[in-house]
Design an enzyme around this catalytic site. Sequence first.
Site, PDB file in Angstrom:
ATOM      1  N   LYS A 118      13.583 -36.642  19.762  1.00 17.78           N
ATOM      2  CA  LYS A 118      12.675 -38.005  20.872  1.00 17.78           C
ATOM      3  C   LYS A 118      13.039 -38.578  21.090  1.00 17.78           C
ATOM      4  O   LYS A 118      13.475 -39.651  21.846  1.00 17.78           O
ATOM      5  CB  LYS A 118      11.230 -36.773  20.918  1.00 17.78           C
ATOM      6  N   ARG A 126       3.729 -41.125  18.637  1.00 13.66           N
ATOM      7  CA  ARG A 126       4.119 -39.639  18.091  1.00 13.66           C
ATOM      8  C   ARG A 126       5.739 -38.500  17.656  1.00 13.66           C
ATOM      9  O   ARG A 126       5.989 -39.946  16.858  1.00 13.66           O
ATOM     10  CB  ARG A 126       5.081 -39.109  19.539  1.00 13.66           C
ATOM     11  N   GLY A 179       3.205 -29.287  20.904  1.00  9.52           N
ATOM     12  CA  GLY A 179       2.297 -29.157  20.460  1.00  9.52           C
ATOM     13  C   GLY A 179       1.647 -28.313  18.945  1.00  9.52           C
ATOM     14  O   GLY A 179       0.740 -28.342  18.722  1.00  9.52           O
ATOM     15  N   MET A 199       2.742 -30.534  16.394  1.00  9.50           N
ATOM     16  CA  MET A 199       2.358 -31.749  15.565  1.00  9.50           C
ATOM     17  C   MET A 199       1.974 -32.755  16.102  1.00  9.50           C
ATOM     18  O   MET A 199       1.244 -32.793  17.387  1.00  9.50           O
ATOM     19  CB  MET A 199       4.033 -32.706  15.103  1.00  9.50           C
ATOM     20  N   ARG A 258      13.817 -34.013  27.585  1.00  9.79           N
ATOM     21  CA  ARG A 258      14.774 -33.167  26.272  1.00  9.79           C
ATOM     22  C   ARG A 258      15.699 -32.243  27.168  1.00  9.79           C
ATOM     23  O   ARG A 258      14.959 -31.772  28.678  1.00  9.79           O
ATOM     24  CB  ARG A 258      13.807 -32.909  25.044  1.00  9.79           C
ATOM     25  N   HIS A 262      12.775   4.044  10.895  1.00  8.29           N
ATOM     26  CA  HIS A 262      13.401   5.126  11.831  1.00  8.29           C
ATOM     27  C   HIS A 262      13.330   5.047  13.569  1.00  8.29           C
ATOM     28  O   HIS A 262      13.701   5.056  13.791  1.00  8.29           O
ATOM     29  CB  HIS A 262      12.588   6.606  11.097  1.00  8.29           C
ATOM     30  N   SER A 271      35.543   1.644   8.252  1.00  5.74           N
ATOM     31  CA  SER A 271      34.272   1.323   9.207  1.00  5.74           C
ATOM     32  C   SER A 271      33.436   0.672   7.675  1.00  5.74           C
ATOM     33  O   SER A 271      32.670   1.530   7.469  1.00  5.74           O
ATOM     34  CB  SER A 271      34.213   2.803  10.037  1.00  5.74           C
ATOM     35  N   CYS A 311      29.320  -0.400  12.136  1.00 10.91           N
ATOM     36  CA  CYS A 311      28.636   0.276  12.748  1.00 10.91           C
ATOM     37  C   CYS A 311      27.444   0.323  12.525  1.00 10.91           C
ATOM     38  O   CYS A 311      26.914   1.193  12.063  1.00 10.91           O
ATOM     39  CB  CYS A 311      29.104   1.890  13.053  1.00 10.91           C
ATOM     40  N   TYR A 324      36.404  -4.871  15.579  1.00  7.24           N
ATOM     41  CA  TYR A 324      35.464  -4.490  16.082  1.00  7.24           C
ATOM     42  C   TYR A 324      34.009  -4.290  16.381  1.00  7.24           C
ATOM     43  O   TYR A 324      33.574  -4.690  14.907  1.00  7.24           O
ATOM     44  CB  TYR A 324      35.629  -3.151  16.884  1.00  7.24           C
TER      45      TYR A 324
END
Length: 886
Positions: A22, A91, A100, A102, A332, A445, A768, A836, A856
């Site tokens: 701010k 502020r 909202g 603080m 902002r 799971h 992998s 993976c 990858y």
Amino acid sequence: MRKYVYDFIEGDRSQADLLGGKGANLAEMTRLGLPVPPGFTVTTDACRAYLATGTPPDGLYEEINAHLRQVEARLDRRLGDPEDPLLLAVRSGGRYSMPGMMETILDIGLNDVTVAGLAAHAGDERFAWDSYRRLIQMFGHTVHGIPAEEFAHELAAVRATAGPGGPNAEQLRDLVDTYKKIFTRHVGHDFPQAPHEQLFLAVGAVFSSWRSERARVYRRQERIPDDLGTAVNVMAMVFGNLGPDSGTGVAFTRDPATGAPGVYGDYLTDAQGEDVVAGIRNTVPLTELERLDPASFHRLRQIMSTLERHYRDLCDVEFTIERGRLWMLQTRVGKRTAAAAFVIAAQLADEGLITADEALTRVTGAQLAQLMFPAFDSDGAVPPLAVGVGASPGAAVGRVVFDSAAAAAADGPVILVRPETNPDDLPGMIAAAGVLTSRGGKTSHAAVVARGMGRTCVCGADALRIDVDRGEFTVGDRVVRAGELISIDGTSGRIWLGEVPVQPSPVARYLAGELRPESDPLVAAVHRLLGHADAVRTLGVRANADTPEDAGRARRLGAAGIGLCRTEHMFLGERRALVERLILADEPVERDAALDALLPLQRADFVGLLAAMDGLPVTVRLLDPPLHEFLPPLAELTARVARAQARGEDPGRDATLLAAVRRMHEANPMLGLRGVRLGLVVPGLFAMQVRALAEAAAQRLRAGGDPRPEIMVPLVGDVRELAAVADEARRVLAEVDGAPEIPIGTMVETPRAALTAGEIAAEAHFFSLGTNDLTQTTWAFSRDDVEGSFFPAYLARGIFGVSPFERLDVGGVGRLVRLAVAEGRAARPGLTVGVCGEHGGDPDSIAFFAAAGLDYVSCSPYRVPVARLAAGRVAVAAGTDSSDSR
């Protein structure tokens, strides 16, 4: 001496770390010559010093007074002047916006004397007393913690007896007296009359609000560091509550919900800024300001255009009009929905304000994931029955079922409700619209499998008491039985009784090939940005897929192959009986017969998979889980045998199975007989799988296809394990006529494999990284247990910012990843390395994998677009040349 205070004319937007977002933006607007009330910012350095000691740093108040004198000189008004008092707004303003969370205190400087001077100068006694009561209310609550409800109750009572125009000056004067009595009763002394004392106490209170519980919770949710502190902005008050020619509002340069250009915002006449945010009065659309005050409206539009061009992004602003004069109180880069983020980024690129690369940095993988799932069209008016952990995003409505068979047999959509799920529940999870469990977390799971299938899932709803045998669950006094309709939200974790309307996702339909890009502005934006991500990224994206259907879906979603095919999922359902035969075999001939029966089934699986991914790599992981997982649970078998014996009946096959399960029982099966160890201990098991894959590839070649299979050996910890399996695999491959050359690699999923990667690479064509198990074994965690036991406490205490199963632990597991890559490629230059685990679909983890040099990532099909976008963002951030891409 350290400088703790900066005038608005001294700073700029690059100093957000010091001045807060701010304060930095107020300084930037001042530099642009926009109408900002004079003021100054007390830095985050001062806040951190204050919070560390509980007292202001040396010289802070003197510095504040020096800057205050500059403001007074600029306005020719003085704080505490009894005739024409300067009033101040105090502020908060951290580095990152925390709306909202603080505190703000307005009208600092009013007291029993200056209120009369304000009334005389403004020519409005009512306005002066209204401002004074606001000060006492905000100061009492913020500085001394007086319950806001006490002030609100008294204000409501006065308003109830007031006329159409609200409380008059006399009523407000009486209300101030009431407020002061409340203050004295709680604090033990009168409301402070010294303006400078008010100011210093207000600054300290704003500093302290950084540590409020709501601010801590917000930072934890938004992953904002706890040690940043907040700046404090002190500026001259401007008043929107001076009558019908005054007011206050909030405006956006574009619609933050959809991204559409236009005039968006709210306005309140005769009000102060907090009234808009608090919602205590109904606002009017910002377009109404054009009728009320055309000059201010058009000036505001000009300023908003200036700000958007300057910041090159959506801006939101707070403003006040004081008797026809417009003042800017804040700007902002505005928060926006996921949909608006994509649309605005594409629009700004079209308008030439940003480049295509910059547009890509304005959107995130998490936002794309949010857009891919359906959402409930609910305004929140209906309270949820319970709330769990949103484990797999989406919106699902269905009738309650409590077992997999019922889900698979159901005619319409169902929600599978279980205490937790296991591999036996997979058919039911496939059939269900959504999954709801009372235990587990985001990497349980249920969560992992549901995300892989794109199923909505809510886990860990511990308010549910599930009785599978009775076919019901209870929440408090409410009983929900099988067949009743419920709705679950996999994003928020909310659960409702009955049906909540669902909105389909146009983005998901586009990615599935059902919509053309030009059909919708949002779809067009996603198409453009995802296409640019593909053009610039150097990191490949594959999918974890076990069936031809999953593989085809992954390919449509942009996967460049399969990075993980889990063959254990191919042995469930009707094939379980064959696996039981294998496990129970006492003689080699029986074991060979079971393997021979499995071979054609496995081959058919691979034929379909290779066809779906023709021309792309398909990495097949040999059987990994312990064999006992293919048998009924020990407790269930024990109960079945006991019941049969109690009835005097022969338990039959159950007794044989029970003996096998007891024989194979392990205290910690995930560290027992599984992975490569199975292939070395169970003769012919891996050979059958290798033969099935080779025969499938040969069949595809004869049919004119382009199969590219790869064999991956799981849980290797020593190069000799891999060498033994690879030797057997090569013998089998040599026996299959017409089979292509199939590379053999390994998963790196234990610390020892990472530490000896150079040795293992001598036998491996590729690595992998199995980061799920690598995380478990590095941390000594049992994933199925820790999330429900102590992870919530660790997250609450800040030990974890986020679960290491959701985002890669760079400091620990990440070091092992880097070591494995470096030593593997030192031993075998050009070694292909991928990942993976679940982390392969996490945007933050993808950034690490790209930096570590991986080739990858592989993730569930539904996360493939997210990974593509994230990989593109990483390439842009690294400055990758767009011409070097895949």
